[in-house]
Design an enzyme around this catalytic site. Structure first.
Site, PDB file in Angstrom:
ATOM      1  N   LYS A 197       0.872  -1.175   0.000  1.00 50.99           N
ATOM      2  CA  LYS A 197       0.000   0.000   0.000  1.00 50.99           C
ATOM      3  C   LYS A 197       0.909   1.225   0.000  1.00 50.99           C
ATOM      4  O   LYS A 197       1.333   1.703   1.051  1.00 50.99           O
ATOM      5  CB  LYS A 197      -0.914  -0.013   1.230  1.00 50.99           C
ATOM      6  N   GLU A 272       9.192   2.272  10.950  1.00 47.78           N
ATOM      7  CA  GLU A 272      10.273   3.232  10.631  1.00 47.78           C
ATOM      8  C   GLU A 272       9.624   4.601  10.638  1.00 47.78           C
ATOM      9  O   GLU A 272       8.845   4.928   9.732  1.00 47.78           O
ATOM     10  CB  GLU A 272      10.861   2.932   9.251  1.00 47.78           C
ATOM     11  N   CYS A 306      13.404  11.273   6.547  1.00 47.52           N
ATOM     12  CA  CYS A 306      13.267  10.857   7.940  1.00 47.52           C
ATOM     13  C   CYS A 306      14.539  11.178   8.714  1.00 47.52           C
ATOM     14  O   CYS A 306      14.502  11.495   9.882  1.00 47.52           O
ATOM     15  CB  CYS A 306      12.955   9.372   7.998  1.00 47.52           C
ATOM     16  N   GLU A 403       9.010  17.569  14.030  1.00 50.42           N
ATOM     17  CA  GLU A 403       9.519  17.301  12.683  1.00 50.42           C
ATOM     18  C   GLU A 403       8.784  18.207  11.694  1.00 50.42           C
ATOM     19  O   GLU A 403       7.569  18.084  11.521  1.00 50.42           O
ATOM     20  CB  GLU A 403       9.268  15.825  12.345  1.00 50.42           C
TER      21      GLU A 403
HETATM   22  P1  NAD Z   1       2.158   9.203   6.989  1.00 50.43           P
HETATM   23  O1  NAD Z   1       2.278   8.552   8.307  1.00 50.43           O
HETATM   24  O2  NAD Z   1       1.146  10.260   6.806  1.00 50.43           O
HETATM   25  O3  NAD Z   1       1.844   8.117   5.837  1.00 50.43           O
HETATM   26  C1  NAD Z   1       2.652   6.981   5.640  1.00 50.43           C
HETATM   27  C2  NAD Z   1       1.808   5.877   5.039  1.00 50.43           C
HETATM   28  O4  NAD Z   1       0.823   5.488   5.990  1.00 50.43           O
HETATM   29  C3  NAD Z   1       1.025   6.278   3.775  1.00 50.43           C
HETATM   30  O5  NAD Z   1       1.046   5.203   2.860  1.00 50.43           O
HETATM   31  C4  NAD Z   1      -0.374   6.506   4.286  1.00 50.43           C
HETATM   32  O6  NAD Z   1      -1.354   6.297   3.312  1.00 50.43           O
HETATM   33  C5  NAD Z   1      -0.457   5.463   5.382  1.00 50.43           C
HETATM   34  N1  NAD Z   1      -1.444   5.726   6.433  1.00 50.43           N
HETATM   35  C6  NAD Z   1      -1.902   6.912   6.876  1.00 50.43           C
HETATM   36  N2  NAD Z   1      -2.832   6.728   7.841  1.00 50.43           N
HETATM   37  C7  NAD Z   1      -2.948   5.391   8.023  1.00 50.43           C
HETATM   38  C8  NAD Z   1      -3.723   4.577   8.888  1.00 50.43           C
HETATM   39  N3  NAD Z   1      -4.570   5.089   9.754  1.00 50.43           N
HETATM   40  N4  NAD Z   1      -3.557   3.244   8.816  1.00 50.43           N
HETATM   41  C9  NAD Z   1      -2.690   2.695   7.936  1.00 50.43           C
HETATM   42  N5  NAD Z   1      -1.938   3.420   7.089  1.00 50.43           N
HETATM   43  C10 NAD Z   1      -2.061   4.742   7.126  1.00 50.43           C
HETATM   44  O7  NAD Z   1       3.613   9.689   6.676  1.00 50.43           O
HETATM   45  P2  NAD Z   1       4.093  10.536   5.423  1.00 50.43           P
HETATM   46  O8  NAD Z   1       3.684  11.943   5.661  1.00 50.43           O
HETATM   47  O9  NAD Z   1       3.673   9.862   4.159  1.00 50.43           O
HETATM   48  O10 NAD Z   1       5.670  10.375   5.528  1.00 50.43           O
HETATM   49  C11 NAD Z   1       6.448  11.243   6.261  1.00 50.43           C
HETATM   50  C12 NAD Z   1       6.853  10.627   7.571  1.00 50.43           C
HETATM   51  O11 NAD Z   1       7.514   9.383   7.358  1.00 50.43           O
HETATM   52  C13 NAD Z   1       7.841  11.479   8.310  1.00 50.43           C
HETATM   53  O12 NAD Z   1       7.503  11.515   9.675  1.00 50.43           O
HETATM   54  C14 NAD Z   1       9.159  10.760   8.100  1.00 50.43           C
HETATM   55  O13 NAD Z   1      10.136  11.029   9.054  1.00 50.43           O
HETATM   56  C15 NAD Z   1       8.728   9.350   8.103  1.00 50.43           C
HETATM   57  N6  NAD Z   1       9.721   8.494   7.434  1.00 50.43           N
HETATM   58  C16 NAD Z   1      10.449   7.598   8.172  1.00 50.43           C
HETATM   59  C17 NAD Z   1      11.434   6.812   7.562  1.00 50.43           C
HETATM   60  C18 NAD Z   1      12.254   5.836   8.362  1.00 50.43           C
HETATM   61  O14 NAD Z   1      12.860   4.958   7.747  1.00 50.43           O
HETATM   62  N7  NAD Z   1      12.311   5.925   9.671  1.00 50.43           N
HETATM   63  C19 NAD Z   1      11.666   6.942   6.192  1.00 50.43           C
HETATM   64  C20 NAD Z   1      10.923   7.877   5.475  1.00 50.43           C
HETATM   65  C21 NAD Z   1       9.941   8.633   6.111  1.00 50.43           C
END
Ligand code: NAD
Length: 500
Positions: A197, A272, A306, A403
């Protein structure tokens, strides 16, 4: 210093060379080896963040689509074509996946750059790492062994590492082809089947990859893709009783929600999550190297990383010289067209992301921080944000603690190594850190004292090509990706005892 506002980073939108796959029309999801639209027939739009022009749409999958994908993955999991495949054959298929990624790296990198705005240089780098990660894990199916345990006379005991079943993989938009491989490769190496997804605003590269995987020897239904919103498709995948594990990359807030939702079915979860990583510059550092690494640390991928090193700590004695050099270096990070050779920083990924980063600048001003440079829109179209540096910050300010996920760094000073350690660790996050020093003792003391899953010394954001663990301390995550640690999270151990 303020950013120019009239420079159009993308001069002529119509002449940009965009792959047909992203340009227009509707792309399809992949379930059980077939391309399908959403059951509801609904779609989600995509926008090129550099031009604000519409791109191809993707299906808005929901619970019914997720259910179909999980059933297809479940059927593939027990089908002898996958379940009884020899380990060396599974390894060869992972190498085949690495081959197709390599062959189509240019196209996949360009799709991501157009879809979410990261510069081509960065997406190309992610694709190069992607194929290496598949090659690394291609070696594991033949080495994934249990142990034989002494069990006494007339008894035999041993363990087996078995796959979990169907793994749901959910990840972010800020590096679609950068984040997927370290989940998908070990999941397949261990013999699982998957439902992917991708993030709703950057799914196109995943749909193209699925099309390419259909041309490999991977049996149908082993990899399924459902596109859709997090609150719909994502949540349905996390709640589905047929899913054994969720591998998630995203924000800390969503990660907590995912873990809570996964509790009802006691799924395994690896997370992550976000960060607010420190860059710590000692007076003895090679400043030419440090200043570039620090700038890249919070400006790379327009800060949408991230591991973004968005808190900069400089030893008091070199503050003035360092800030002067940093401001000069930041000029090289002026945003530009992600598809243009040499662009280091593209636009923010979406309008929502642009509004979010802008609102943090309002917060910074209200909290009394000083905007040294940048602070708002760059150019007159697209979601470009000027590289921004804030000083006069206090540890309790939201811009220091939260962040921002934009090209915004906060800079402050420290007096000695103990002060540096205390300030660097004064955060709820613990994903990464970088330390700039030529003193070996300082380097090792910092590496040991910093509460983060990765510490870079005199470098920044060197990611693993599969063999090194990566993950968060504190609220930056749960579990590790990469290496054997990463593979083990896709297996479960069975104990076998035999009376001889
Ligand atoms: P997000 O949490 O909004 O979304 C991430 C994913 O989760 C998307 O595919 C989204 O559709 C899905 N999602 C959202 N709500 C959900 C729910 N209730 N249930 C299941 N899935 C759901 O994050 P984002 O804005 O897309 O990404 C940015 C964040 O990701 C930042 O905080 C960044 O630091 C983090 N990030 C972490 C890493 C790591 O390896 N630690 C790498 C890249 C990004």
């Amino acid at each position: 210093m303020t950013a120019p506002v009239s420079v159009p980073p993308v001069a002529d939108t119509a002449r940009r060379d965009i792959p047909a796959f992203v340009r227009d029309g509707e792309r399809m999801m992949w379930i059980g080896g077939r391309q399908v639209a959403a059951v509801s027939g609904r779609t989600l739009p995509n926008t090129d963040p550099a031009t604000e022009e519409a791109l191809a749409s993707v299906p808005r999958g929901e619970a019914a689509d997720v259910d179909a994908a999980v059933h297809a993955a479940r059927a593939a999991f027990t089908d002898p074509a996958w379940a009884e495949m020899s380990p060396d054959r599974r390894g060869r298929i992972l190498n085949q996946i690495a081959d197709v990624i390599e062959e189509h790296a240019d196209e996949l990198a360009t799709i991501d750059s157009v879809n979410m705005g990261a510069p081509r240089m960065l997406t190309a780098h992610m694709l190069a790492e992607a194929s290496e990660i598949f090659r690394y894990y291609a070696g594991w199916p033949t080495k994934l062994s249990g142990v034989s345990v002494p069990a006494g006379k007339d008894r035999m005991a041993y363990t087996r590492k078995e796959p979990l079943g169907v793994v749901g993989i959910i990840w972010g938009w800020n590096g679609p082809m950068g984040q997927l491989p370290s989940k998908l490769a070990p999941a397949l190496a261990a013999g699982n089947t998957v439902v992917l997804k991708p993030a709703e605003t950057a799914s196109l590269s995943t749909l193209r990859l699925a099309e390419l995987l259909a041309g490999t020897d991977l049996p149908a239904g082993v990899v399924n893709v459902v596109t859709g919103l997090g609150a719909e498709a994502g949540q349905a995948l996390v709640a589905h009783p047929g899913v054994a594990k969720i591998a998630f990359t995203g924000s800390t807030a969503t990660g907590k929600l995912v873990q809570r939702q996964a509790t009802d079915t006691l799924k395994r979860v690896t997370l992550e999550l976000g960060g607010k990583s420190p860059s710590v510059v000692f007076a003895d550092a090679d400043l030419d190297v440090a200043v570039r690494g620090v700038a890249a640390g919070f400006l790379g991928n327009a800060g949408q990383a991230c591991v973004a090193a968005s808190r900069v700590f400089v030893e008091e004695s070199i503050r003035e010289e360092f800030v002067e050099r940093l401001l000069k270096t930041m000029e090289a990070f002026a945003p530009g067209d992600p598809l243009t050779q040499g662009t280091l920083v593209g636009p923010l990924s979406t309008k929502a992301q642009f509004d979010r980063v802008s609102s943090y600048l309002d917060i910074a001003r209200e909290e009394g921080a000083n905007v040294v440079t940048g602070g708002g829109r760059f150019g007159d179209h697209g979601y470009f944000f000027a590289p921004t540096l804030l000083d006069d910050v206090r540890p309790d300010m939201r811009v220091v603690r939260e962040e921002i996920f934009g090209p915004v760094g906060v800079i402050t000073t420290f007096t000695d190594i103990d002060d540096a350690i205390a300030q660097a660790n004064d955060t709820d996050y613990g994903l990464a850190a970088s330390v700039w020093t030529t003193n070996l003792t300082t380097a090792h003391r910092m590496a040991a004292a910093i509460e983060a899953g990765t510490v870079w010394i005199n470098t920044w954001a060197e990611m693993s090509t599969g063999n090194l663990p990566f993950g968060g301390y504190k609220q930056s995550g749960l579990g590790r990706e990469g290496g054997l640690e990463g593979l083990d999270t896709y297996t479960q151990v069975k104990t076998v005892r035999i009376a001889l």
